[in-house]
Design an enzyme around this catalytic site. Structure first.
Site, short mmCIF file in Angstrom:
data_model
loop_
_atom_site.label_atom_id
_atom_site.label_comp_id
_atom_site.label_asym_id
_atom_site.label_seq_id
_atom_site.Cartn_x
_atom_site.Cartn_y
_atom_site.Cartn_z
N ASP A 91 -3.05 10.36 -14.95
CA ASP A 91 -1.59 10.21 -15.09
C ASP A 91 -0.94 11.47 -14.52
OD1 ASP A 91 0.92 9.42 -15.69
OD2 ASP A 91 0.67 9.45 -17.87
N ALA A 92 -0.82 11.48 -13.20
CA ALA A 92 -0.37 12.67 -12.48
C ALA A 92 1.00 12.51 -11.83
CB ALA A 92 -1.41 13.05 -11.41
N LYS A 93 1.41 11.25 -11.62
CA LYS A 93 2.71 10.93 -11.03
C LYS A 93 2.97 11.73 -9.75
CE LYS A 93 4.62 9.52 -15.47
NZ LYS A 93 3.47 9.90 -16.33
N ARG A 94 1.99 11.73 -8.87
CA ARG A 94 2.13 12.42 -7.59
C ARG A 94 2.98 11.59 -6.64
NH1 ARG A 94 0.42 16.09 -10.66
NH2 ARG A 94 -1.27 17.47 -10.06
N THR A 118 -1.46 7.57 -11.12
CA THR A 118 -0.06 7.16 -11.11
C THR A 118 0.67 7.89 -9.99
OG1 THR A 118 0.46 8.85 -12.78
CG2 THR A 118 0.01 6.62 -13.57
#
Length: 273
Positions: A91-94, A118
């Site tokens: 869950d890094a939302k890069r 993510t």
């Protein structure tokens, strides 16, 4: 892990539970604080106690990178400890320009070997595409979240009359497929989940917000489940911080077991598994 393997895990465990490993050093039990790696020791116990019921684990990368090198080490050990037949989510939302996204993809898919990550879609196809080049890996694209600020942009009506989140779904579904792309859809508004499901009927959804954030598992299943389940429902604080003493693992297991039992009933009601 490919789509069919994930579906088989859901069927075998009668569960679509994702356990969020949002492990905060300030919140773990005091008896672990003196350990050489308290974050990993906490995660290890959570995994040991919940692996029977979970089909996915989702470390929130911020909780690890905030600790610097030792946090990355804890993350690596945690990832290695997760059973190989359980889906893993970074869950890094890069989300950045192409060459930078390519390095992010290499970091999470090669160096750390997560199954998925993510990704934020704001910069478009060239920021998402590098993640989709990895066979057997998944992009989990932010689509319609349930935080208060989601109203700032995601539901804005465009000139073509569509809300922005719908445009994101329709366009991004052309970049990938149900075999390598999922969507983050918040749990706190059931009818919105239904609206998203109509646009992308076959994709998996990663659904945060059940439990501590007030989302209803029944509403999520009613509006979001498809014949193959199509859901990974995340619970973080409600499971990992269910207990605060030496029996925290048992408390986490009990909460995971309760959710799994509810999920089994909902799979029988809404899916073909």
């Amino acid at each position: 892990m490919n789509r069919q393997e994930l579906i088989q895990q859901i069927k075998a465990k009668q569960s679509f539970l994702c356990v969020g490993l949002d492990t905060d050093l300030q919140k773990i039990p005091s008896h672990l604080q003196g350990a050489k790696d308290p974050i990993f020791e906490f995660n290890k116990e959570i995994i040991d106690q919940t692996a029977d019921f979970a089909v996915a684990y989702k470390p929130n990368i911020a909780f690890y990178e905030a600790l610097g090198p030792r946090g990355w080490e804890s993350l690596a050990k945690t990832l290695e400890y997760i059973p190989k037949d359980i889906f893993t989510i970074a869950d890094a939302k890069r989300g950045d320009i192409g060459n930078t996204s390519g390095l992010y993809a290499k970091a999470f898919f090669e160096t750390m070997d997560f199954d998925s990550i993510t990704v934020a879609p704001y910069m478009g196809v060239d920021s998402v595409g590098p993640f989709l080049e990895y066979a057997g890996k998944w992009v989990i694209l932010l689509a319609l979240t349930s935080n208060e600020g989601s109203q700032d942009f995601q539901v804005t009506t465009l000139q073509n009359g569509k809300p922005l989140y719908q445009e994101v779904l329709e366009k991004s579904s052309q970049w990938g497929s149900p075999d390598n792309m999922m969507y983050v859809v918040g749990a706190t508004r059931g009818e919105k989940i239904g609206a998203v499901r109509k646009i992308v009927p076959d994709h998996f959804f990663l659904v945060p917000g059940v439990g501590a954030q007030g989302g209803s598992l029944q509403e999520v299943a009613k509006y979001g489940m498809n014949k193959n389940c199509g859901l990974l429902v995340n619970s973080s604080r409600g499971i990992i911080y269910a207990g605060k003493d030496k029996d925290f693992g048992k408390a986490a297991r009990q909460e995971a077991k309760i959710l799994q039992a509810e999920m089994a009933d909902l799979l029988a009601l809404y899916s073909e598994l």
